[in-house]
Design an enzyme around this catalytic site. Structure first.
Site, PDB file in Angstrom:
ATOM      1  CB  ILE A   1      -0.971   0.060   1.205  1.00 62.16           C
ATOM      2  CG1 ILE A   1      -0.218   0.171   2.534  1.00 62.16           C
ATOM      3  CG2 ILE A   1      -1.911  -1.121   1.212  1.00 62.16           C
ATOM      4  CD1 ILE A   1      -1.105   0.632   3.691  1.00 62.16           C
ATOM      5  CG  ASP A   2       3.961   1.360   2.718  1.00 69.75           C
ATOM      6  OD1 ASP A   2       2.846   1.614   3.207  1.00 69.75           O
ATOM      7  OD2 ASP A   2       4.817   0.670   3.299  1.00 69.75           O
TER       8      ASP A   2
ATOM      9  NE  ARG B   1     -13.118  19.109  18.772  1.00 70.79           N
ATOM     10  CZ  ARG B   1     -13.863  18.092  19.148  1.00 70.79           C
ATOM     11  NH1 ARG B   1     -14.014  17.046  18.345  1.00 70.79           N
ATOM     12  NH2 ARG B   1     -14.462  18.087  20.326  1.00 70.79           N
TER      13      ARG B   1
ATOM     14  NE  ARG C   1       8.786   0.406   6.936  1.00 72.72           N
ATOM     15  CZ  ARG C   1       8.838   0.262   8.259  1.00 72.72           C
ATOM     16  NH1 ARG C   1       7.783  -0.130   8.930  1.00 72.72           N
ATOM     17  NH2 ARG C   1       9.975   0.463   8.902  1.00 72.72           N
TER      18      ARG C   1
ATOM     19  CG  HIS D   1      -2.871  -2.241  10.879  1.00 73.72           C
ATOM     20  ND1 HIS D   1      -2.417  -1.645  12.020  1.00 73.72           N
ATOM     21  CD2 HIS D   1      -1.850  -2.991  10.395  1.00 73.72           C
ATOM     22  CE1 HIS D   1      -1.164  -2.018  12.240  1.00 73.72           C
ATOM     23  NE2 HIS D   1      -0.802  -2.833  11.271  1.00 73.72           N
TER      24      HIS D   1
HETATM   25  O1  F6P Z   1       4.381  -1.702   4.538  1.00 74.51           O
HETATM   26  C1  F6P Z   1       3.037  -1.677   4.768  1.00 74.51           C
HETATM   27  C2  F6P Z   1       2.741  -1.172   6.127  1.00 74.51           C
HETATM   28  O2  F6P Z   1       1.351  -1.156   6.258  1.00 74.51           O
HETATM   29  C3  F6P Z   1       3.386   0.178   6.483  1.00 74.51           C
HETATM   30  O3  F6P Z   1       2.701   1.248   5.886  1.00 74.51           O
HETATM   31  C4  F6P Z   1       3.377   0.128   7.988  1.00 74.51           C
HETATM   32  O4  F6P Z   1       4.390   0.913   8.573  1.00 74.51           O
HETATM   33  C5  F6P Z   1       3.639  -1.313   8.270  1.00 74.51           C
HETATM   34  O5  F6P Z   1       3.231  -2.050   7.132  1.00 74.51           O
HETATM   35  C6  F6P Z   1       2.895  -1.817   9.495  1.00 74.51           C
HETATM   36  O6  F6P Z   1       3.196  -3.151   9.701  1.00 74.51           O
HETATM   37  P1  F6P Z   1       2.521  -4.058  10.839  1.00 74.51           P
HETATM   38  O7  F6P Z   1       1.432  -4.830  10.168  1.00 74.51           O
HETATM   39  O8  F6P Z   1       3.639  -4.924  11.296  1.00 74.51           O
HETATM   40  O9  F6P Z   1       1.981  -3.160  11.890  1.00 74.51           O
END
Ligand code: F6P
Length: 370
Positions: A150-151, A186, A195, A294
């Site tokens: 997704i990044d 607000r 990331r 998430h």
């Molecule tokens: O790389 C995808 C991602 O969703 C990032 O955006 C995020 O930092 C990381 O995975 C979170 O991972 P986890 O599922 O270990 O919390």
């Protein structure tokens, strides 16, 4: 060059889940079965290779059929399971004394592929998973990678599947937060994943009419953010939306990290709270934070992601048939092509701060805190 030796392939999903994984699996399975090949799904990244039969609720390797995949294009998640703690080159094992040590089990995996007569692997994953898959290609296994995250931070592909769904949902959330921000006068800080790359924040922030977007590629000065908010409160409106990428950092500072275990990827978190706390003090306004986290990885893939995932999965099988290995499928509009994984391993595609998208945001009056 046709490779008629392929009879049985395996497919796995590694790293964080992303909308579209199941659509890739479907295209892989359908295209392979239609060529008369068998397809084994490996559960939980590579862990399925190590699992004994019927553990814990089924074998580590699943024989995938039309029935398994016919209805999964629209489903989020992955029917195979995944892990982002499953690097077989650094596999955590308990010693007799109870200590946990990391062991390289890659040769066991190659041996597992041989034992199960697997001729080739379709590895669906991000940078880490594709780099692992590439090391298996170097040990002689036929491998095609499918870029997922997704990044959207993988090099050599215009876009990864999962990104469009994440950005669309983030935009919808930002739209909804405008209502509360305006009603209560607000500042609402919205933290999104990504990331070390700011793609989700940038694209959803512009599309969702944010006032401020903070991304890792442009370290911010919180005073400049506050000054910008003061100027819009004086002239324009009395509320604001601030979109913060989880990897955003102040000038001279660093990313907000929740957890950092040696040898593992840092878990990011807290960037939004940090910005919210400082803005509350500098603006004296009420500030609230919404962390989308998430939620961005869940749900049904958008039409764009479904189609891209299906195209990637089918192209992976055509690539195997044509004799490619050690490559990943990539979107090079308008077509899908094959790129050596070596060209993308350990590299990240970050937002180009001189891009027209960043310039567009600035032209719209959006502040990056610089
Ligand atoms: O790389 C995808 C991602 O969703 C990032 O955006 C995020 O930092 C990381 O995975 C979170 O991972 P986890 O599922 O270990 O919390």
């Amino acid at each position: 060059m046709l490779d008629n030796k392929i009879k049985r392939i395996a497919v796995n999903t590694g790293g964080g889940d992303a909308p579209g994984l199941n659509a890739v699996i479907k295209a892989v399975v359908m295209a392979a079965l239609n060529r008369g090949w068998e397809v084994l799904g490996i559960r939980d990244g590579y862990n399925g290779i190590f699992l004994p039969a019927n553990y814990p609720k089924g074998d580590g390797l699943i024989n995938l059929t039309y029935a398994d995949v016919k209805d999964i294009t629209s489903q989020g998640g992955t029917i195979l399971g995944t892990t982002n703690r499953g690097n077989p080159m650094k596999f955590p094992m308990k010693t007799a004394s109870g200590d946990v040590v990391e062991v390289d089990r890659s040769d066991e995996i190659i041996e597992g592929f041989r034992r199960h007569n697997i001729d080739a692997l379709i590895a669906i994953g991000g940078d880490g998973s594709l780099t692992m898959a590439n090391s298996f290609a170097k040990k002689g296994l036929k491998v095609i990678g499918v870029p997922k995250t997704i990044d959207n931070d993988l090099e050599k592909t215009n876009i990864t599947f999962g990104f469009d769904t994440a950005v669309s949902f983030a935009t919808e959330c930002i739209d909804r937060l405008h209502t509360t921000a305006e009603a209560h006068k607000r500042i609402i800080v919205v933290e999104v994943m990504g990331r070390t790359a700011g793609w989700i924040a940038l694209n959803s922030g512009i599309s969702g009419s944010a006032d401020v977007i903070l991304i890792p590629e442009i370290p911010y000065d919180i005073q400049k953010v506050a000054d910008h908010l003061h100027s819009i409160f004086n002239e324009d409106k009395d509320y604001a939306i601030v979109v913060v990428a989880e990897g955003a950092m102040p000038v001279g500072g660093s990313m907000s990290v929740i957890e950092h275990e040696a040898g593992k990827e840092k878990r990011l978190g807290g960037a939004g709270e940090r910005v919210a706390h400082e803005l509350q003090q500098l603006t004296k306004k009420e500030v609230r934070t919404a962390i989308l986290g998430h939620l961005l990885r869940g749900g049904s893939p958008t039409t764009f992601d479904r189609l891209l995932s299906l195209r990637f999965g089918a192209a992976a099988i055509r690539g195997l048939e044509e004799g490619y290995s050690g490559v990943m499928v990539a979107l090079n509009p308008p077509t899908v092509n094959y790129v050596p994984i070596d060209q993308i391993a350990n590299k990240l595609k970050l937002v180009n701060v001189e891009s027209d998208t960043v310039k567009t945001a600035r032209d719209l009056g959006i502040c990056f805190g610089d």
